[in-house]
Enzyme design. Structure first.
Site, PDB file in Angstrom:
ATOM      1  N   ARG A 113      84.138  44.955  59.535  1.00 51.48           N
ATOM      2  CA  ARG A 113      83.131  46.005  59.414  1.00 51.48           C
ATOM      3  C   ARG A 113      83.801  47.306  58.957  1.00 51.48           C
ATOM      4  NH1 ARG A 113      77.659  46.664  58.936  1.00 51.48           N
ATOM      5  NH2 ARG A 113      76.738  47.982  60.541  1.00 51.48           N
ATOM      6  N   THR A 388      72.769  42.944  52.014  1.00 49.73           N
ATOM      7  CA  THR A 388      73.511  41.961  52.804  1.00 49.73           C
ATOM      8  C   THR A 388      73.404  40.548  52.201  1.00 49.73           C
ATOM      9  OG1 THR A 388      72.993  43.305  54.750  1.00 49.73           O
ATOM     10  CG2 THR A 388      73.912  41.162  55.179  1.00 49.73           C
ATOM     11  N   ASN A 408      75.363  47.485  53.149  1.00 51.20           N
ATOM     12  CA  ASN A 408      74.199  47.993  53.877  1.00 51.20           C
ATOM     13  C   ASN A 408      72.969  47.784  53.005  1.00 51.20           C
ATOM     14  OD1 ASN A 408      72.617  48.935  55.911  1.00 51.20           O
ATOM     15  ND2 ASN A 408      72.824  51.079  55.347  1.00 51.20           N
ATOM     16  N   ASP A 430      73.997  52.992  59.527  1.00 55.39           N
ATOM     17  CA  ASP A 430      73.828  52.060  60.651  1.00 55.39           C
ATOM     18  C   ASP A 430      74.234  52.698  61.979  1.00 55.39           C
ATOM     19  OD1 ASP A 430      72.638  49.966  59.395  1.00 55.39           O
ATOM     20  OD2 ASP A 430      74.401  48.691  59.295  1.00 55.39           O
ATOM     21  N   SER A 459      75.942  46.760  63.960  1.00 53.08           N
ATOM     22  CA  SER A 459      75.356  45.882  62.945  1.00 53.08           C
ATOM     23  C   SER A 459      74.360  44.911  63.581  1.00 53.08           C
ATOM     24  CB  SER A 459      76.476  45.082  62.280  1.00 53.08           C
ATOM     25  OG  SER A 459      75.941  44.118  61.405  1.00 53.08           O
ATOM     26  N   SER A 460      73.559  44.290  62.732  1.00 54.31           N
ATOM     27  CA  SER A 460      72.689  43.191  63.178  1.00 54.31           C
ATOM     28  C   SER A 460      73.154  41.852  62.615  1.00 54.31           C
ATOM     29  CB  SER A 460      71.247  43.438  62.718  1.00 54.31           C
ATOM     30  OG  SER A 460      70.760  44.625  63.268  1.00 54.31           O
ATOM     31  N   GLY A 480      69.070  40.919  55.850  1.00 53.03           N
ATOM     32  CA  GLY A 480      67.735  41.379  56.235  1.00 53.03           C
ATOM     33  C   GLY A 480      67.730  42.530  57.222  1.00 53.03           C
ATOM     34  N   GLY A 481      68.860  43.257  57.348  1.00 52.12           N
ATOM     35  CA  GLY A 481      68.884  44.424  58.239  1.00 52.12           C
ATOM     36  C   GLY A 481      68.473  44.036  59.645  1.00 52.12           C
TER      37      GLY A 481
HETATM   38  N1  GLY Z   1      73.814  46.994  57.381  1.00 54.38           N
HETATM   39  C1  GLY Z   1      73.019  46.129  58.113  1.00 54.38           C
HETATM   40  C2  GLY Z   1      73.681  45.597  59.324  1.00 54.38           C
HETATM   41  O1  GLY Z   1      74.884  45.567  59.401  1.00 54.38           O
HETATM   42  O2  GLY Z   1      73.002  45.223  60.248  1.00 54.38           O
END
Ligand code: GLY
Length: 578
Positions: A113, A388, A408, A430, A459-460, A480-481
């Site tokens: 990350r 993503t 992102n 984020d 992050s997700s 998909g965020g």
């Molecule tokens: N940038 C989206 C995530 O990392 O969740």
């Protein structure tokens, strides 16, 4: 099947009318399902498999496997190829996460990350009135975290790969240098983003022909990117984090008030972290720990759902959907309060993925009524974007890699580093720029995810491997965020509860709820109109159905020695293997 049929003692009576409505609902659901793509693109093999957002990148990975490389070699080659062939999210200028399961039973995760630059500070995106400046947080050089992908990929290769850096980078360099023919998908994306690229000469030079859009069928070459990849091939991480590439990144920063310095770049390190591990109906779930919220929320939701027989209730039924939404509501609320970079804040991971905690957290679940998120705050929906990308790899020996990586938003901040040919991320959004103020995905955060130098933004991303008796049976993940975690949840539930094969599990329409905003969004076919009405009557809000577009879960299913690669039909992409 209603609550009582599933052997649960709840107060509501299932009437003849309700049975009739359920039958109608199922009929409408079947009609909806017939309209949506029913199955993913699939390929079966026993030698190795790659499923990614780009058929070109998947083929690069499969070729590495065919040459005798292992899953880690193939994953690294695929990731570098995605940086060339899927520039919206495949990247050198961003970061990601990978879950690695080795045939000897070792399971580990790598966090590459981005980190906040040393000059970043808590209130850097607040304007004079104390409001979040959304342009600064997303469309500026200050929006970029220090990229982690290159360091992470090279470290993974050194640790677990069998091939040389030069061998796994060669296909990406060739693709960038010699070019490849653009398909409708990529040419369309470049055209759609042209206005954004026009603000930056280097971006316009890469993504247009002297300002005119590329057309499908034309050759696309990226000579600057080829040179950057060649420096990585020749010099390893120093070819990116030091020397010419680092100088080009810092020069770009200095042209536009960016924060990343030589010191930031030289100091970047990926981190190998203990995976999130839990069980669901006897299967082992291995996923990504913080600074991704993905694994924690996935396990927390699965734990909340485990006492209920979702398989008996059925896919797309009101009880299944009500349960999933209520689990999502509670888990995403916990995300806002507790999740952040574990190197900076104490994240109560063990508590959050504890089965007892899930029972307690779900104790106020009412089978007849929706809970109310609005008692706590409000947010808004983000537009679904191309941000993503996820890919899955397996080799003949049974080594598996699940990797999700990103800039992102699609094409990050849209700024190509002049002379280096790659895009920069806008991952700083984020972070929680201001407590209880939604980011671009409508996600709320608090102190745990406040900006600090060298901190990783929450992050997700949820790269996940499901195992049975120590062997992978499903490799999955998604872009998909904020929707990522729910996409993975539904792929896992579709396989483990609804007994679907991987291609149907990936293709089946999905729902999304993220606590705030208190809205249920669903893809056409995820539920019938009658079920949507039933959920509305229970108090669920929003329930807006929209086409087909939650996630892009390029996955691999494994059973009886056969790998089935499934490319999500929601977007182009491809599986390659043998
Ligand atoms: N940038 C989206 C995530 O990392 O969740």
């Amino acid at each position: 099947m209603g609550w009582h049929d599933a052997g649960l003692s709840f107060s509501g009576q299932e009437t003849q009318v309700k049975r009739f409505l359920t039958l109608c609902a199922f009929t409408v659901y079947l009609i909806h399902s017939a309209l949506a793509p029913a199955y993913a693109e699939t390929l079966q093999g026993q030698g190795g498999m790659v499923s990614s957002r780009s058929d070109i990148a998947s083929q690069v990975g499969a070729d590495i496997l065919a040459q005798g490389g292992n899953a880690i070699d193939a994953a690294v080659a695929t990731a570098f190829a995605l940086a060339v062939a899927y520039p919206s999210a495949g990247n050198l200028g961003g970061g990601g996460f990978m879950v690695v399961a080795l045939a000897d039973g070792t399971v580990t995760t790598q966090d590459n990350r981005e980190v906040a630059p040393l000059a970043a500070h808590r209130d850097m995106f607040l304007d004079a009135q104390g409001n979040v400046d959304r342009r600064l947080a997303l469309n500026s050089l200050q929006a970029s975290g220090v990229p982690g992908s290159v360091a992470g990929l090279l470290d993974a290769l050194e640790r677990y790969g069998s091939m040389s850096r030069q061998e796994v980078l060669a296909p990406a360099i060739k693709l960038a240098r010699e070019g490849f023919v653009l398909n409708e998908d990529l040419a369309g994306q470049f055209a759609d983003n042209l206005a954004g690229f026009r603000q930056y000469p280097a971006s316009l030079a890469v993504f247009s022909k002297n300002g005119e859009p590329y057309r499908a069928g034309e050759l696309w070459q990226q000579p600057d990117l080829a040179d950057t990849l060649q420096r990585i091939s020749d010099e390893g991480r120093d070819g990116f984090y030091k020397g010419k590439t680092a100088e080009l990144i810092v020069a770009e920063m200095q042209r536009g008030n960016g924060l990343i310095t030589q010191e930031d770049l030289a100091g970047y390190e990926p981190v190998w972290r203990e995976p999130i591990h839990g069980t669901y109906r006897g299967y082992d779930i291995w996923s990504m720990p913080p600074p991704s919220s993905g694994g924690v929320l996935l396990l927390e939701m699965l734990n909340m759902l485990e006492p209920y027989d979702l398989g008996a209730f059925g896919y797309g039924s009101a009880p299944t959907l009500h349960l999933m939404i209520e689990a999502q509501r509670r888990a995403y609320a916990d995300r806002a309060e507790y999740l952040g970079d574990p190197d900076f804040v104490a994240v109560p991971v063990a508590n959050l993925i504890d089965k007892q905690y899930a029972l307690q957290r779900f104790a106020d679940f009412d089978p007849e009524r929706a809970s109310d998120s609005n008692a706590i705050g409000a947010g808004n929906w983000a537009e679904e974007s191309l941000e993503t990308t996820h890919f899955s790899v397996v080799d003949a020996a049974g080594n598996a890699v699940s990797m999700t990586t990103t800039l992102n938003q699609g094409y990050g901040n849209r700024i190509v580093v002049t002379g280096a040919g790659f895009l920069l991320n806008n991952e700083m959004d984020d972070f929680s720029s201001k407590p209880d103020t939604p980011n671009s995905y409508g996600l709320i955060g608090r102190d745990a995810n406040a900006i600090a130098p060298r901190k990783r933004m929450l992050s997700s991303m949820t790269p996940t491997i499901v195992m049975q008796n120590g062997k992978p049976i499903l490799i999955t993940g998604s872009p998909g965020g904020s929707t990522i975690i729910n996409t993975v949840l539904q792929v896992v539930i579709n396989v483990l509860d609804h007994g679907m094969e991987v291609e149907q599990a990936v293709a089946s329409p999905r729902i999304h709820h993220q606590w705030l905003p208190d809205n249920v969004r669903y893809e056409t076919g995820a539920m019938s109109d009658a079920v949507a009405d039933e959920l509305r009557a229970m108090g669920h809000k929003g329930l807006s159905g929209s086409g087909f577009g939650i996630g892009d879960a390029n996955s691999i299913g494994l059973g009886n020695g056969v790998f089935t690669g499934a490319s999500d039909p929601r977007s182009a992409g491809g599986v390659a293997g043998f």
